[in-house]
Design a protein around this motif. Structure first.
Motif, PDB file in Angstrom:
ATOM      1  N   ALA A 183      35.452  49.926  37.115  1.00 21.13           N
ATOM      2  CA  ALA A 183      35.697  49.976  35.675  1.00 21.13           C
ATOM      3  C   ALA A 183      34.937  48.860  34.960  1.00 21.13           C
ATOM      4  N   ALA A 184      34.945  47.649  35.522  1.00 22.67           N
ATOM      5  CA  ALA A 184      34.217  46.531  34.917  1.00 22.67           C
ATOM      6  C   ALA A 184      32.729  46.855  34.833  1.00 22.67           C
ATOM      7  N   ARG A 185      32.182  47.415  35.906  1.00 20.93           N
ATOM      8  CA  ARG A 185      30.759  47.809  35.895  1.00 20.93           C
ATOM      9  C   ARG A 185      30.493  48.856  34.815  1.00 20.93           C
ATOM     10  N   TYR A 186      31.390  49.822  34.695  1.00 17.86           N
ATOM     11  CA  TYR A 186      31.216  50.874  33.689  1.00 17.86           C
ATOM     12  C   TYR A 186      31.236  50.278  32.273  1.00 17.86           C
ATOM     13  N   TYR A 187      32.229  49.437  31.990  1.00 18.32           N
ATOM     14  CA  TYR A 187      32.325  48.847  30.654  1.00 18.32           C
ATOM     15  C   TYR A 187      31.057  48.067  30.308  1.00 18.32           C
ATOM     16  N   ALA A 188      30.517  47.338  31.272  1.00 17.04           N
ATOM     17  CA  ALA A 188      29.318  46.535  31.020  1.00 17.04           C
ATOM     18  C   ALA A 188      28.050  47.398  30.953  1.00 17.04           C
ATOM     19  N   GLU A 189      27.866  48.257  31.969  1.00 19.95           N
ATOM     20  CA  GLU A 189      26.643  49.058  32.058  1.00 19.95           C
ATOM     21  C   GLU A 189      26.566  50.148  30.999  1.00 19.95           C
ATOM     22  N   SER A 190      27.621  50.916  30.876  1.00 18.51           N
ATOM     23  CA  SER A 190      27.588  52.095  30.007  1.00 18.51           C
ATOM     24  C   SER A 190      27.926  51.783  28.559  1.00 18.51           C
ATOM     25  N   LEU A 191      28.824  50.842  28.334  1.00 21.37           N
ATOM     26  CA  LEU A 191      29.264  50.542  26.975  1.00 21.37           C
ATOM     27  C   LEU A 191      28.665  49.242  26.432  1.00 21.37           C
ATOM     28  N   GLY A 192      28.104  48.424  27.322  1.00 24.04           N
ATOM     29  CA  GLY A 192      27.508  47.155  26.891  1.00 24.04           C
ATOM     30  C   GLY A 192      28.520  46.084  26.546  1.00 24.04           C
ATOM     31  N   TRP A 193      29.761  46.286  26.948  1.00 25.94           N
ATOM     32  CA  TRP A 193      30.799  45.320  26.611  1.00 25.94           C
ATOM     33  C   TRP A 193      30.618  44.028  27.395  1.00 25.94           C
ATOM     34  N   VAL A 194      30.969  42.928  26.756  1.00 26.90           N
ATOM     35  CA  VAL A 194      30.906  41.605  27.365  1.00 26.90           C
ATOM     36  C   VAL A 194      32.276  41.321  27.982  1.00 26.90           C
ATOM     37  N   LEU A 195      32.265  41.012  29.282  1.00 25.99           N
ATOM     38  CA  LEU A 195      33.508  40.893  30.047  1.00 25.99           C
ATOM     39  C   LEU A 195      33.744  39.486  30.573  1.00 25.99           C
ATOM     40  N   LEU A 196      34.980  39.269  30.989  1.00 21.54           N
ATOM     41  CA  LEU A 196      35.344  38.062  31.703  1.00 21.54           C
ATOM     42  C   LEU A 196      36.405  38.435  32.720  1.00 21.54           C
ATOM     43  N   PRO A 197      36.359  37.817  33.883  1.00 23.15           N
ATOM     44  CA  PRO A 197      37.420  38.069  34.853  1.00 23.15           C
ATOM     45  C   PRO A 197      38.668  37.283  34.459  1.00 23.15           C
ATOM     46  N   CYS A 198      39.813  37.929  34.560  1.00 21.80           N
ATOM     47  CA  CYS A 198      41.089  37.262  34.311  1.00 21.80           C
ATOM     48  C   CYS A 198      41.894  37.324  35.596  1.00 21.80           C
ATOM     49  N   HIS A 199      42.694  36.308  35.809  1.00 22.54           N
ATOM     50  CA  HIS A 199      43.492  36.260  37.029  1.00 22.54           C
ATOM     51  C   HIS A 199      44.348  37.509  37.149  1.00 22.54           C
ATOM     52  N   GLY A 200      44.544  37.940  38.372  1.00 21.63           N
ATOM     53  CA  GLY A 200      45.366  39.104  38.656  1.00 21.63           C
ATOM     54  C   GLY A 200      46.751  38.684  39.118  1.00 21.63           C
ATOM     55  N   ILE A 201      47.482  39.657  39.609  1.00 22.06           N
ATOM     56  CA  ILE A 201      48.831  39.407  40.115  1.00 22.06           C
ATOM     57  C   ILE A 201      48.878  39.893  41.554  1.00 22.06           C
ATOM     58  N   GLU A 202      49.342  39.011  42.431  1.00 22.88           N
ATOM     59  CA  GLU A 202      49.467  39.338  43.846  1.00 22.88           C
ATOM     60  C   GLU A 202      50.821  38.850  44.328  1.00 22.88           C
ATOM     61  N   ASP A 203      51.601  39.746  44.897  1.00 20.23           N
ATOM     62  CA  ASP A 203      52.955  39.422  45.357  1.00 20.23           C
ATOM     63  C   ASP A 203      53.791  38.808  44.234  1.00 20.23           C
ATOM     64  N   GLY A 204      53.604  39.316  43.017  1.00 19.64           N
ATOM     65  CA  GLY A 204      54.373  38.847  41.870  1.00 19.64           C
ATOM     66  C   GLY A 204      53.941  37.514  41.310  1.00 19.64           C
ATOM     67  N   LYS A 205      52.867  36.938  41.860  1.00 23.61           N
ATOM     68  CA  LYS A 205      52.389  35.635  41.399  1.00 23.61           C
ATOM     69  C   LYS A 205      50.966  35.755  40.871  1.00 23.61           C
ATOM     70  N   CYS A 206      50.635  34.880  39.934  1.00 20.90           N
ATOM     71  CA  CYS A 206      49.288  34.842  39.369  1.00 20.90           C
ATOM     72  C   CYS A 206      48.317  34.347  40.440  1.00 20.90           C
ATOM     73  N   THR A 207      47.132  34.942  40.489  1.00 15.17           N
ATOM     74  CA  THR A 207      46.148  34.536  41.495  1.00 15.17           C
ATOM     75  C   THR A 207      45.583  33.139  41.251  1.00 15.17           C
TER      76      THR A 207
END
Length: 169
Positions: free
Chosen positions: A12-36
């Protein structure tokens, strides 16, 4: 690449950047109920929502090689899109603070309903025994446009205009 949740985020990140030209940033995810990020969060709503880049406003990108690098580092990063650099304005409606009523009032003040566009349903909140969902309403917008960020001062609580910041996808 298997079609796991993490690979879908990367695709999805690749699609947003490649196809739509959107500028992205990675945000921390959630693993085992905790922020990465592994840091403490006093408010649970902050978990998995904050940038993984220290200088996200200057280091965000739509370069696919950079995006690939981010998701190789952490395949469960959430996807943030920088609104103004991507030509977007997002109306963030928060029902916990009266956003649904304020959205109705905003349309009343405009004298018309907002145009039909893409909407995303956001978090679920229980209020008075009833589950409410917020939403993000997406519009194209000139990146140089100057917009009001918080409409609370205009007696429209619970609505934020996201243009100079980012939203999670």
């Amino acid at each position: 690449m298997t079609d796991t949740s993490s690979s879908r985020l990367h695709k999805a990140a690749r699609y947003y950047a490649e196809s739509l030209g959107w500028v992205l940033l990675p945000c921390h995810g959630i693993e085992d109920g905790k922020c990465t990020c592994r840091g403490p969060h006093t408010d649970p709503k902050d978990i998995g929502k904050h940038p993984a880049l220290n200088a996200w406003n200057t280091d965000s990108s739509n370069d696919v090689n950079r995006i690939d690098s981010w998701w190789r580092t952490n395949p469960i990063y959430n996807i943030g899109v920088v609104c103004n650099l991507s030509g977007l304005v997002v109306i963030d409606v928060d029902p916990r603070h009266g956003g649904l009523a304020s959205l109705d009032k905003l349309e009343e003040l405009l004298g018309e309903t907002l145009p039909k566009t893409v909407e995303a349903i956001t978090g679920a909140y229980t209020m008075g025994g009833k589950v409410l969902r917020g939403k993000h309403i997406y519009f194209k917008c000139d990146p140089s446009e100057k917009l009001i960020g918080n409409l609370k001062a205009n007696d429209l609580p619970g609505i934020d205009i996201k243009h100079n910041g980012y939203v999670l996808m």
